[in-house]
Structure formats: structure tokens, C-alpha cells
Motif scaffolding. Structure first.
Motif, PDB file in Angstrom:
ATOM      1  N   SER A  51       0.826  -1.202   0.000  1.00 24.41           N
ATOM      2  CA  SER A  51       0.000   0.000   0.000  1.00 24.41           C
ATOM      3  C   SER A  51       0.862   1.254   0.000  1.00 24.41           C
ATOM      4  O   SER A  51       1.979   1.266   0.541  1.00 24.41           O
ATOM      5  CB  SER A  51      -0.900   0.012   1.242  1.00 24.41           C
ATOM      6  N   ARG A  53       0.244   3.545   1.786  1.00 25.92           N
ATOM      7  CA  ARG A  53       0.301   3.898   3.214  1.00 25.92           C
ATOM      8  C   ARG A  53       1.437   3.179   3.930  1.00 25.92           C
ATOM      9  O   ARG A  53       1.698   3.455   5.108  1.00 25.92           O
ATOM     10  CB  ARG A  53      -1.049   3.595   3.860  1.00 25.92           C
ATOM     11  N   ASP A 169      -4.644  11.992   5.144  1.00 31.46           N
ATOM     12  CA  ASP A 169      -4.798  10.708   4.456  1.00 31.46           C
ATOM     13  C   ASP A 169      -3.860  10.659   3.255  1.00 31.46           C
ATOM     14  O   ASP A 169      -3.724  11.648   2.527  1.00 31.46           O
ATOM     15  CB  ASP A 169      -6.244  10.507   4.010  1.00 31.46           C
ATOM     16  N   HIS A 237      -2.712  -2.336   4.760  1.00 30.93           N
ATOM     17  CA  HIS A 237      -3.298  -1.011   4.624  1.00 30.93           C
ATOM     18  C   HIS A 237      -4.211  -0.900   3.405  1.00 30.93           C
ATOM     19  O   HIS A 237      -4.924   0.088   3.257  1.00 30.93           O
ATOM     20  CB  HIS A 237      -2.194   0.041   4.542  1.00 30.93           C
ATOM     21  N   HIS A 240      -7.773  -0.210   4.090  1.00 27.56           N
ATOM     22  CA  HIS A 240      -8.078   1.091   4.675  1.00 27.56           C
ATOM     23  C   HIS A 240      -9.043   1.856   3.774  1.00 27.56           C
ATOM     24  O   HIS A 240      -8.845   1.952   2.566  1.00 27.56           O
ATOM     25  CB  HIS A 240      -6.775   1.881   4.831  1.00 27.56           C
ATOM     26  N   SER A 243      -9.943   8.494   4.215  1.00 23.69           N
ATOM     27  CA  SER A 243     -10.690   9.500   4.979  1.00 23.69           C
ATOM     28  C   SER A 243     -10.988  10.696   4.086  1.00 23.69           C
ATOM     29  O   SER A 243     -10.103  11.204   3.394  1.00 23.69           O
ATOM     30  CB  SER A 243      -9.871   9.962   6.186  1.00 23.69           C
TER      31      SER A 243
END
Length: 462
Positions: A51, A53, A169, A237, A240, A243
């Protein structure tokens, strides 16, 4: 003269995505093979659940730099030597990082699959990431960042994600990193990211093509069976849900003085493939709204008004959540009127769609599927894409079956569900939409304000 009766054209039979055969290796790699007779260039695809992230915040872009330098030299070969080996064996190689994960593509003639898999092994397990090559790719990426900011479509896209997603994010920032994070990347960062994240556990490998006479599972296990398994319990992730910004329902105008066109991006939160009521109606909605020159948007803005060469709409699912986007460029002198019409058309979806519109979307998506998935590369791409979405191609077949049942009632209900979830059509016109434009603020700001779609934030194009 004897008249010959015209043949009756029967509806096409239901079509299934080609059947794959699954083999799980001890190191956690899952292999899926598709035998496609006559396709003598084999497509090998790997989907790695890595990811964006996973990147360190101060080194965002390192995953993209790593993907670009995987084949730039291995333990036994320099970058130049390895490039010659790929060329000598007729291997086309590519790798790229996206929100869905790390994808690796390899195409090779059937007779060279075994040596190609050995080269793939070296790429995955023995890259050395020479400092000179890493530095070159960093310079290339920095040049791309400057180029992206100079292209209206890219600039509007960058501002859209910055506006739409929460500032903390990862989705609010470019996939390939920013100038500040990319210029800090060095060879050790790339090597460390590779060592930690490029492991076999959770990887899906797909081989598609004419496999007659090949023991693909044995060849793959011989080449990749020794690939480090890696941890299986690390945070994933990819699950996820991004957001969203609390103030995303607003208008942003990126000031580009002298622009002869205005780039528009209009978006709202969309569903993923697990949406209530089924995924099948949503591609139909995208097609009807802005998926073809005959769709609602182009019928007005292109054919009737002549404001654009084309504007497209689509639902873009992620593993969790998604986004609906409408984007394209219009003549500068039509900026305000084009925005008014676009918002009117999109919000008009709440009033429903005609049987003819729905049937055109269903027929296009369903009847072109056999052609879309007729080649080894598209089969392999779909299989890996589904794997990175946590699914198999059984979903592709099931969705096509469900598509045949989609009617106006289901499409209308799907749009209402989407609009309610995104807060569209409530309050003032334009509420719920994230609207980003790149154009000449001095020319358009007052006319845009007169539309009454909401407050407008002007961003200088620096």
C-alpha cells in the motif's frame, strides 16, 4: 426467383470469464493459470499487496522509485547487462505502484517462459538498486512533478485529491510523491522498502496464454519457490477506507491566467464492489451519464453546445469505498455555463433514467465483454486486478450475469443510493459535489459566483 428467408438473429449466450486453475506455493504465493489456445505470447502478472500507506511519510514516492528500479541491475548483472538479457529473451517488463498495490507485468514468447521466470526471480529477490540509477529515477520523477503542474488536467487532478480527501490521508497526496519527499529519497530508502514489503506472502501471480505442453506450476515454483515468504500478519493497509475531507463539498478554482480552456473535475464519494444492491448498475450509470459520445453529458456539452471535445464520467471503486468522477476540458468562454449544465445533468440523475438509456449501457458492457477479455494480457490484468481487490474472477462472471437483470428500477435505485450517501441534491444546487477547475480566475470568477453553487476558493497556480 426464390426468396430466401432472413436468418433470425438470436441473443448471445451468457458468457463466462475464462476458467483459471489455482496453485498455492508454500511461501504464500498464489498462482493462477489461464490456458488461452493460440496466444503464444504469454502474459505474466504479479499483484503485490503493498500500500502507498506503507511508505514513510517523509519519503512518499519511494514505492514508485523502487518499482522503477527493480530491473536496474541485480546481484549478478549490471543494469546494462540485465537490459540485454531481457531483450535477448524477448521479455517485456514493467512495474508500477498505484493505490490498489504494486503491479508487475512481464510478457514473453511461450518458448522462453522458463528463462523469463528466472529473470523475474532476480528482479524480485536480487535487485541491488544502484545509487546512480536511483538518483536518475529521482531526477526523472522530479521533472515529472514539474510537468504535471504545467498540464491543466494533471493540475486539476492534484487539486481535486487535495480537496476531496482529508489532509492527513495518503490519498490526498500524489501517488509518486511530492517534490519535498521525492528529493529526499536515497538508495538505502529504496532497498529498505523492498526488503520489508516485496515478499511472497499474499502475492497473486497469473500466467495466461497458450500453456499446452508447459508445466507452469512447476516452472513457477522452481523460479519463485525460494522467494522470502515474509510476515503474514502485518497490517494490510489496502483494507483502509480513505478518509474524506469534512469540507470537500465546495468549489476550488486553480488560477491559470490566459488559459484558453478550463479543466473541470467534479466528484463525490462512490461505492466499492460490495455495495448494497450489487455493483452491476454502477458501470451502467457511468456509461449513461458520461461513458460515450451519446451519453447525457456529451449529448449536451459536445453535440448540442459545442463546448468540449468530450467529458467522461465513471464510478471508480477501491477495495473499500470509491469515487465518482466527471472530468474534461471546455472552451474558456463557456466555463460558467458548462459548470451549470454539468451540475444540472448530474443532479438530474435523481429524476431517473429511460429504458433506452439503461438498455444501451447494459448491452455495451455485456456484449463487449468477450472482446475485452479475448487476449492473454487482458485476462491476466483482470485476474490480478480482482486479486488486489480481494476477489477472484468469479466476481467478473457473476457481475456479468447480474448485469443481464439490470433494469431502469435498479439503475434509478442505485443512483438514489449513491446520491443520498454523497449528500447530493440536498440544499443548494451543487451541494455534495467536490468541484475543481483550472482556468483563468480573472475571467471566470464573477460568472461562477453568479451561479450560486457555493463559495469559491481561488488557488494560485504556483
Amino acid at each position: 426467383m426464390t426468396a430466401v428467408a432472413r436468418p433470425v438473429v438470436a441473443p448471445p449466450e451468457p458468457w463466462d470469464f475464462p476458467e483459471g486453475h489455482t496453485h498455492d506455493l508454500p511461501n504464500g504465493l498464489r498462482l493462477i493459470t489461464y490456458d488461452v489456445p493460440g496466444q503464444y505470447v504469454l502474459s505474466v502478472r504479479l499483484g503485490l499487496p503493498v500500500s502507498l500507506r506503507d511508505e514513510p511519510r517523509e519519503r512518499e514516492g519511494v514505492a514508485s522509485i523502487m518499482a522503477r528500479t527493480l530491473d536496474e541491475g541485480t546481484a549478478n548483472h549490471t543494469a546494462e547487462e540485465f537490459a540485454r538479457l531481457l531483450e535477448r529473451k524477448g521479455v517485456s517488463f514493467g512495474a508500477g505502484m498505484a493505490d490498489a498495490g504494486l503491479s508487475i507485468d512481464l510478457d514473453v514468447v511461450k518458448g522462453n517462459l522458463e528463462p523469463a521466470l528466472d529473470l523475474l526471480r532476480q528482479i524480485l529477490t536480487e535487485p541491488v538498486f544502484p545509487q546512480a540509477e536511483v538518483a536518475r529515477q529521482v531526477r526523472t520523477r522530479l521533472a515529472e512533478i514539474e510537468q504535471e503542474r504545467s498540464v491543466a488536467a494533471h493540475r486539476a487532478g492534484l487539486e481535486f485529491v487535495r480537496t476531496f480527501y482529508a489532509a492527513d490521508d495518503r490519498s490526498s497526496r500524489p501517488t509518486g510523491g511530492t517534490r519535498e519527499t521525492v528529493q529526499a529519497i536515497i538508495r538505502d530508502d529504496v532497498a529498505a522498502f523492498h526488503e520489508k514489503h516485496v515478499v511472497a506472502a499474499g502475492v497473486t501471480a497469473v500466467v495466461a496464454g497458450d500453456l499446452e505442453g508447459l508445466d507452469v506450476p512447476d516452472l513457477v515454483e522452481s523460479a519463485l519457490g525460494g522467494w522470502q515468504k515474509g510476515p503474514t500478519d502485518r497490517p494490510r493497509h489496502l483494507d483502509h477506507a480513505a478518509s474524506l475531507a469534512a469540507d470537500r463539498g465546495r468549489i476550488v478554482l486553480v488560477s491559470r491566467p490566459g488559459s484558453v480552456q478550463t479543466e473541470l473535475v467534479i466528484g463525490a464519494p462512490g461505492p466499492d464492489r460490495s455495495v448494497e444492491g450489487g455493483w452491476a448498475p454502477y458501470p451502467v450509470l457511468g456509461f449513461v451519464l458520461g461513458g460515450s459520445p451519446n451519453a447525457r453529458v456529451d449529448a449536451v456539452l459536445r453535440e448540442e453546445k459545442g463546448y468540449t471535445y468530450g467529458i467522461r464520467s465513471s464510478f471508480r471503486p477501491r477495495r473499500r469505498g470509491g469515487v465518482f468522477l466527471t472530468s474534461g476540458s471546455v472552451r474558456a468562454d463557456s466555463t460558467a455555463e458548462s459548470l451549470r449544465l454539468l451540475v444540472e445533468i448530474l443532479e438530474g440523475g435523481r429524476a431517473g433514467f429511460s429504458d433506452k438509456e439503461v438498455r444501451s449501457g447494459v448491452d455495451f458492457i455485456a456484449k463487449t465483454a468477450p472482446g475485452r477479455y479475448a487476449t492473454a494480457d487482458t485476462i491476466a490484468d483482470e485476474a490480478v486486478g480482482m486479486a488486489l481487490d480481494g476477489r477472484t474472477t468469479a466476481f467478473t462472471t457473476a457481475n456479468l450475469r447480474d448485469l443481464a437483470t439490470v433494469d431502469r428500477a435498479r439503475v434509478d435505485a442505485a443512483y438514489a443510493r449513491f446520491a443520498d450517501g454523497a449528500g447530493i441534491g440536498t440544499g443548494a444546487p451543487g451541494a455534495g459535489w467536490t468541484i475543481v477547475m483550472a482556468g483563468d480566475a480573472s475571467e471566470h470568477l464573477e460568472s461562477l459566483r453568479a451561479l450560486g453553487l457555493g463559495d469559491i476558493t481561488v488557488v494560485q497556480d504556483t
